[in-house]
Design a protein around this motif. Structure first.
Motif, PDB file in Angstrom:
ATOM      1  N   GLN A   1      50.262  42.736  50.501  1.00 37.92           N
ATOM      2  CA  GLN A   1      49.260  43.506  49.772  1.00 37.92           C
ATOM      3  C   GLN A   1      48.480  42.707  48.747  1.00 37.92           C
ATOM      4  OE1 GLN A   1      52.602  46.397  49.364  1.00 37.92           O
ATOM      5  NE2 GLN A   1      50.942  47.657  48.687  1.00 37.92           N
ATOM      6  N   PHE A   2      49.106  41.721  48.147  1.00 36.43           N
ATOM      7  CA  PHE A   2      48.400  40.938  47.153  1.00 36.43           C
ATOM      8  C   PHE A   2      48.587  39.454  47.467  1.00 36.43           C
ATOM      9  CE2 PHE A   2      52.690  41.524  45.657  1.00 36.43           C
ATOM     10  CZ  PHE A   2      53.049  40.294  45.141  1.00 36.43           C
ATOM     11  N   ARG A   3      47.585  38.681  47.168  1.00 38.24           N
ATOM     12  CA  ARG A   3      47.667  37.259  47.417  1.00 38.24           C
ATOM     13  C   ARG A   3      46.776  36.549  46.410  1.00 38.24           C
ATOM     14  NH1 ARG A   3      44.653  36.982  53.316  1.00 38.24           N
ATOM     15  NH2 ARG A   3      42.601  37.710  52.646  1.00 38.24           N
ATOM     16  N   PHE A   4      46.989  35.259  46.262  1.00 26.82           N
ATOM     17  CA  PHE A   4      46.276  34.486  45.258  1.00 26.82           C
ATOM     18  C   PHE A   4      45.307  33.532  45.933  1.00 26.82           C
ATOM     19  CE2 PHE A   4      50.017  36.123  43.302  1.00 26.82           C
ATOM     20  CZ  PHE A   4      49.598  36.483  42.041  1.00 26.82           C
TER      21      PHE A   4
ATOM     22  N   PRO B   1      49.794  29.592  49.785  1.00 29.08           N
ATOM     23  CA  PRO B   1      51.025  30.077  50.420  1.00 29.08           C
ATOM     24  C   PRO B   1      51.985  30.615  49.370  1.00 29.08           C
ATOM     25  CG  PRO B   1      50.998  27.681  50.359  1.00 29.08           C
ATOM     26  CD  PRO B   1      49.636  28.132  49.918  1.00 29.08           C
ATOM     27  N   VAL B   2      52.775  31.600  49.768  1.00 26.70           N
ATOM     28  CA  VAL B   2      53.696  32.285  48.866  1.00 26.70           C
ATOM     29  C   VAL B   2      55.111  32.157  49.411  1.00 26.70           C
ATOM     30  CG1 VAL B   2      54.354  34.520  47.919  1.00 26.70           C
ATOM     31  CG2 VAL B   2      51.945  33.911  48.064  1.00 26.70           C
ATOM     32  N   PHE B   3      56.055  31.834  48.541  1.00 26.45           N
ATOM     33  CA  PHE B   3      57.455  31.682  48.925  1.00 26.45           C
ATOM     34  C   PHE B   3      58.278  32.667  48.097  1.00 26.45           C
ATOM     35  CE2 PHE B   3      55.102  27.753  48.982  1.00 26.45           C
ATOM     36  CZ  PHE B   3      55.299  27.278  50.266  1.00 26.45           C
ATOM     37  N   SER B   4      59.037  33.510  48.754  1.00 33.93           N
ATOM     38  CA  SER B   4      59.807  34.511  48.014  1.00 33.93           C
ATOM     39  C   SER B   4      61.298  34.337  48.263  1.00 33.93           C
ATOM     40  CB  SER B   4      59.380  35.926  48.434  1.00 33.93           C
ATOM     41  OG  SER B   4      59.776  36.187  49.766  1.00 33.93           O
TER      42      SER B   4
ATOM     43  N   VAL C   1      54.217  30.922  43.965  1.00 34.50           N
ATOM     44  CA  VAL C   1      52.883  30.789  44.552  1.00 34.50           C
ATOM     45  C   VAL C   1      52.517  29.313  44.627  1.00 34.50           C
ATOM     46  CG1 VAL C   1      50.454  31.459  44.382  1.00 34.50           C
ATOM     47  CG2 VAL C   1      52.238  33.038  43.612  1.00 34.50           C
ATOM     48  N   ASP C   2      52.752  28.732  45.814  1.00 33.18           N
ATOM     49  CA  ASP C   2      52.372  27.346  46.082  1.00 33.18           C
ATOM     50  C   ASP C   2      52.943  26.375  45.042  1.00 33.18           C
ATOM     51  OD1 ASP C   2      51.032  25.462  47.701  1.00 33.18           O
ATOM     52  OD2 ASP C   2      49.420  25.318  46.235  1.00 33.18           O
TER      53      ASP C   2
ATOM     54  N   PHE D   1      43.928  42.230  45.926  1.00 32.53           N
ATOM     55  CA  PHE D   1      44.738  43.232  46.608  1.00 32.53           C
ATOM     56  C   PHE D   1      44.098  43.538  47.951  1.00 32.53           C
ATOM     57  CE2 PHE D   1      46.185  43.967  42.300  1.00 32.53           C
ATOM     58  CZ  PHE D   1      47.521  44.265  42.479  1.00 32.53           C
ATOM     59  N   ARG D   2      44.931  43.634  48.966  1.00 31.64           N
ATOM     60  CA  ARG D   2      44.440  44.004  50.291  1.00 31.64           C
ATOM     61  C   ARG D   2      44.870  45.438  50.582  1.00 31.64           C
ATOM     62  NH1 ARG D   2      46.511  39.784  54.540  1.00 31.64           N
ATOM     63  NH2 ARG D   2      44.720  40.525  55.714  1.00 31.64           N
TER      64      ARG D   2
END
Length: 258
Positions: free
Chosen positions: A99-102, A112-115, A148-149, A252-253
């Protein structure tokens, strides 16, 4: 396989001539992510080996390994002994439901996002999640640290009704990493999120969160709340995200129905 490598080489040319280029492993990661999101690579497709990529691209083995590790942590590829590298079946969930990205505005691309799941438990404390879900005295809480990256981190707290989804605490936390949690709920319980409402305010971040994010006490940032609704506009999930004030632009998507 040669066709895939040729396409990677072609897309890498877009970095030529740039005054500022990301690290080589980032270039390779971004190109492969773009190919997946564009549908050039699809779930179940076999991906070239590290040795093939190293012999075919102007990158060292170490660079290729870093890029592949990034993609594996994101959950978009599966690497298994004897089977090689396969584009993950969960890839569509990662791209469609995130839903959300940077955004990296300079290159018009997404970081890219790492959780990683840091806690999976039940809580009886009250808060905006209980006001929204309003379903008993306890709630499932999934706490995730989101990198976040490797530029900055944020914390996400995802709440569900314990009465309806309590068994989720029995899952392996690894099953909750690399995918959007709405996709897990749909898979495990057959309940889909049909829409979300986003609330964002700028406020002082609680000290406990500041400590986790390495911020000074009372640092200001974004407090984002994502309210998820199931069919019939029934409350389904409540997510609270703390974002540092110096983070890159966040978009936000719209969450599309499954």
């Amino acid at each position: 396989m040669p066709v895939i490598v040729d396409e990677i080489s072609k897309r890498l040319e877009s970095y030529n001539g740039r005054d500022v280029k990301p690290a080589k492993h980032r270039q390779l990661t971004e190109v492969i992510l773009a190919m997946i999101e564009a549908g050039y690579l699809n779930p179940g497709d076999r991906f070239p080996t590290e040795s093939v990529l190293t012999n075919s691209l102007p990158f060292s083995l170490g660079t290729v390994q870093k890029a592949m590790r990034n993609l594996s942590e994101l959950g978009v590829i599966n690497r298994r002994a004897g089977r090689g590298t396969i584009i993950s079946e969960r890839t569509g969930e990662i791209f469609d439901l995130w839903q959300f990205r940077f955004v990296d505005e300079g290159r018009n691309s997404v970081f890219p996002v790492f959780s990683s799941v840091t806690k999976l438990d039940r809580v009886g404390t009250k808060g905006p999640w209980s006001d929204f879900l309003d379903d008993g005295d306890s709630y499932v809480r999934i706490e995730r640290e989101i990198d976040v990256d490797h530029r900055f981190k944020l914390l996400s707290f995802f709440y569900l009704s314990d009465r309806k989804f309590g068994s989720i605490v029995d899952l392996d936390p690894a099953d909750l990493e690399g995918v959007h949690l709405h996709a897990v709920i749909r898979k495990e319980y057959g309940v889909s999120t049909v829409r979300t409402t986003n609330r964002v305010v700028c406020s002082a971040i609680p000290d406990a969160i500041c400590l986790r994010l390495g911020l000074p006490s009372a640092a200001r940032g974004l407090n984002c709340q994502i309210l998820g609704f199931a069919d019939g506009d029934q409350p389904l999930s409540f997510q609270q995200i703390y974002v540092p004030a110096d983070a890159d632009p966040m978009e936000f998507r719209e969450l599309r129905p499954s």
